[in-house]
Design a protein around this motif. Sequence first.
Motif, PDB file in Angstrom:
ATOM      1  N   GLU A   1      27.580  30.732  49.995  1.00 17.12           N
ATOM      2  CA  GLU A   1      26.521  29.887  50.545  1.00 17.12           C
ATOM      3  C   GLU A   1      27.084  28.962  51.620  1.00 17.12           C
ATOM      4  N   MET A   2      26.310  28.717  52.680  1.00 13.89           N
ATOM      5  CA  MET A   2      26.702  27.798  53.736  1.00 13.89           C
ATOM      6  C   MET A   2      25.528  26.886  54.059  1.00 13.89           C
ATOM      7  N   THR A   3      25.805  25.609  54.209  1.00 15.13           N
ATOM      8  CA  THR A   3      24.771  24.650  54.568  1.00 15.13           C
ATOM      9  C   THR A   3      25.297  23.741  55.671  1.00 15.13           C
ATOM     10  N   VAL A   4      24.364  23.206  56.468  1.00 14.39           N
ATOM     11  CA  VAL A   4      24.724  22.298  57.554  1.00 14.39           C
ATOM     12  C   VAL A   4      24.448  20.865  57.117  1.00 14.39           C
ATOM     13  N   ILE A   5      25.458  20.026  57.251  1.00 15.25           N
ATOM     14  CA  ILE A   5      25.305  18.594  56.973  1.00 15.25           C
ATOM     15  C   ILE A   5      25.230  17.878  58.317  1.00 15.25           C
ATOM     16  N   GLY A   6      24.047  17.424  58.693  1.00 13.08           N
ATOM     17  CA  GLY A   6      23.837  16.799  59.996  1.00 13.08           C
ATOM     18  C   GLY A   6      22.724  17.494  60.756  1.00 13.08           C
ATOM     19  N   ASP A   7      22.141  16.798  61.711  1.00 15.65           N
ATOM     20  CA  ASP A   7      21.027  17.324  62.494  1.00 15.65           C
ATOM     21  C   ASP A   7      21.553  17.898  63.799  1.00 15.65           C
ATOM     22  N   VAL A   8      21.497  19.232  63.940  1.00 12.22           N
ATOM     23  CA  VAL A   8      22.028  19.885  65.128  1.00 12.22           C
ATOM     24  C   VAL A   8      20.918  20.405  66.051  1.00 12.22           C
ATOM     25  N   GLU A   9      19.689  20.122  65.725  1.00 13.70           N
ATOM     26  CA  GLU A   9      18.572  20.640  66.516  1.00 13.70           C
ATOM     27  C   GLU A   9      18.632  20.100  67.943  1.00 13.70           C
ATOM     28  N   GLY A  10      18.550  21.012  68.921  1.00  8.76           N
ATOM     29  CA  GLY A  10      18.568  20.634  70.327  1.00  8.76           C
ATOM     30  C   GLY A  10      19.941  20.258  70.851  1.00  8.76           C
ATOM     31  N   LYS A  11      20.998  20.497  70.069  1.00  8.33           N
ATOM     32  CA  LYS A  11      22.356  20.101  70.457  1.00  8.33           C
ATOM     33  C   LYS A  11      23.167  21.301  70.947  1.00  8.33           C
ATOM     34  N   THR A  12      24.144  21.001  71.788  1.00  9.54           N
ATOM     35  CA  THR A  12      25.169  21.980  72.145  1.00  9.54           C
ATOM     36  C   THR A  12      26.330  21.766  71.185  1.00  9.54           C
ATOM     37  N   CYS A  13      26.489  22.678  70.254  1.00 11.26           N
ATOM     38  CA  CYS A  13      27.460  22.496  69.172  1.00 11.26           C
ATOM     39  C   CYS A  13      28.829  23.044  69.563  1.00 11.26           C
ATOM     40  N   ILE A  14      29.861  22.291  69.232  1.00 14.28           N
ATOM     41  CA  ILE A  14      31.246  22.699  69.483  1.00 14.28           C
ATOM     42  C   ILE A  14      31.973  22.739  68.145  1.00 14.28           C
ATOM     43  N   ILE A  15      32.252  23.947  67.664  1.00 15.23           N
ATOM     44  CA  ILE A  15      32.985  24.119  66.407  1.00 15.23           C
ATOM     45  C   ILE A  15      34.474  23.936  66.690  1.00 15.23           C
TER      46      ILE A  15
END
Length: 339
Positions: free
Chosen positions: A214-228
């Motif tokens: 299982e994987m879940t996202v902690i934080g609001d990433v909507e509309g963001k340019t995400c950098i892993i």
Amino acid sequence: MPAMTEPKLIAGNANRPLALAIARRMSMHRGMNVTPVDARVERFNDQEIFVEVYENVRGEDMYIIQPTSNPANDNLMELLIMADALRRSSANRITAVIPYFGYARQDRRAKARTPISAKLVANLLTEAGVDRVLTLDLHAAQIQGFFDIPVDNLYAAPVFALDILHQFKGRGDDLMVVSPDVGGVARAREIATRINAPMAIVDKRREKAGEIAEMTVIGDVEGKTCIIVDDICDTAGTLVKAAQLLVNHGALEVHAYITHGVLSGPAVERIETSAMKSLVITDSIHQPEPVRNARNIRVVPTAPLFAQAIMSIWNGTSVSSLFELDTLQPVYEGMYAAV
């Protein structure tokens, strides 16, 4: 007090292009030609490794450039045998420059009756005659404590921060740094702080090794340019799943900055067909042609960083100054002039 002899490089077979790039950078800074010591590092028919150094190294300050990447055992043995050859040739000091420190993921006993291989490698290096280690982004910082000799652990975070500020100039408000697991939060926070961006976490639960339940996202990433941000990308399974999860949660784009591109098995194919727009890695590991030709994989050089660190060690000056953007940007002159 600065040493009187010049620093001398010797290269194994693991990443000769990086060794030559480091030599070129040192030549620029020294104002004189710096080339790796003439030596042969080869194998007999039964695959035994043989090293012969053709130049006099008595009393010299030697730097062996050899990541212990795939094939890890062969490259590690090359490093050990080169160190032994230099020690028996009366080199004054031997520094092992290990851009990628293999076996670093075996840094503790996660289960009963398992080894701590990172500690074993540390012992082998010391016994072979290595006086100092220079490496990049150790998987676990506590590995420095496995050695009874000085260890300088450089960080890719300042280099990545320079690259992010350059590549995403004018888009700072849209950036979100993401740690692909809870264990990498400190590493992600370091870059987030440097580029003044918020941070999110992908929390994963494993049923057993290599399988994510299982994987879940902690934080609001909507509309963001995400950098892993992470230190190692091996088969890219977790990275690709994390990228898709972020897109499913509304991320506009997903990019990844990974220090060591191990990229084994189906990694390249997974990355090229994934939701990631780009993967940025360093040249700590010499990459084969499929990686260099991949449409969404880009390699950032580490030669300027290592060349400056080697000269700082030789001069007896600060290596930690390379952790700061103001110090590092001139080292990468020309690449990020617009930052």
